[in-house]
Write a protein that holds these residues in place. Structure first.
Motif: not given
Length: 293
Positions: A69-76, A98-105, A107-118
């Motif tokens: 699996q590919l995990i979306v985490a606070e630093d990568g 260090p002021a940000t972290r990952s949030n909602d993300s 995968v697009h049908p093409s396999g591209t992964f959209w990833i949000g930070t906040m």
């Protein structure tokens, strides 16, 4: 508000439950408690639930293959071995902030992964939405406060996302082959009812199902922004939905007790629990994330 048959999949109360997804091949749902650095694993048929300590805040995952699996985490972004839970860094993301972290993300049908930070304290405009495309991270939309509701039309031609701070759901035309924007985002809807636009998913018919943080429901919208249904969730801070089960006909919904005092928790018996709703709809299997061409 519509009431549907609802059960508790996991009674453990998440501080900030988020990022559910489902693997039909193994009948396994996965979701996170962002604040506590936990990953939950549940077999839908048996109801068996396991929890995995990640050692860091994480918010979403994409399936790479049967073993990873590919995990979306606070630093990568981290590749996780499903067999033993081992994590290895794939790419850093805002690791120098260090002021940000990952949030909602998602995968697009093409396999591209959209990833949000906040911002960790939801600082205004500190977040962004990125795309992991062919092994590279591309910043798509900067100056987002709370990125949420990332989801895609079944054919990949349209993407949706929200900034919960604005309570606006955006629509953007995409290249179906790449999952990258072909236009600037347009406003699809401004939520004026109680509750914030949180996590979302699109069903097999192209309808948008989004959790309403603070309103205890999941609302269903047409691709034109018309509200078609509002379905009750037994927790006020509903956070994100995912279709699960062998025919993808049940809706898993996470929730949270973040920022709730003792009185608020007492008034909200389902706070932080994870639910299964029989919604009479059909979802789509989530695509695998592609790490390269």
């Amino acid at each position: 508000m519509e009431q549907v048959p609802t059960t508790v999949l996991c009674a453990e109360r998440c501080h900030l439950g988020e990022g559910p997804t489902y693997d039909p091949a193994t009948d396994t749902a996965w979701w996170f408690d962002i604040r506590e650095g936990l990953l939950f694993e549940a077999r839908i048929a048996s109801g068996e639930v396991r929890r995995h300590a990640l050692g860091k805040m994480a918010s979403a995952l994409g399936r790479i293959d049967d073993a990873r699996q590919l995990i979306v985490a606070e630093d990568g972004l981290y590749v996780r071995s499903i067999a033993d839970g081992a994590l290895s860094l794939y790419l850093p993301l805002e690791a120098d902030n260090p002021a940000t972290r990952s949030n909602d993300s998602r995968v697009h049908p093409s396999g591209t992964f959209w990833i949000g930070t906040m911002g960790r304290k939801a600082e205004r405009g500190l977040g962004a939405i990125y795309a992991l495309h062919r092994g590279e991270i591309i910043r798509l939309f900067p100056n987002i406060t709370i990125p949420n509701a990332i989801c895609f039309a079944p054919d990949g031609s349209v993407g949706y996302f929200a900034d919960t701070d604005e309570n606006v759901l955006y629509r953007v035309v995409l290249d179906p082959e790449t999952g990258l924007p072909r236009s600037m985002p347009d406003v699809l809807l401004r939520r004026r009812e109680p509750g914030g636009i949180d996590g979302a998913i699109v069903d097999a018919e192209g309808l948008i199902w989004h959790a309403c943080w603070g309103a205890g429901c999941v609302d269903v919208y047409s691709p034109y922004g018309e509200c078609l249904r509002s379905i009750a969730v037994p927790a006020s801070q509903a956070s994100c939905p995912a279709f699960v089960g062998p025919d993808l006909s049940r809706l898993l919904v996470t929730s949270a007790w973040q920022d709730m005092d003792a009185a608020a928790k007492a008034a909200d018996p389902g706070h932080g629990q994870t639910f299964l709703l029989d919604v009479g709809a059909r979802g789509r299997a989530e695509p695998d994330v592609k790490l390269s061409i």
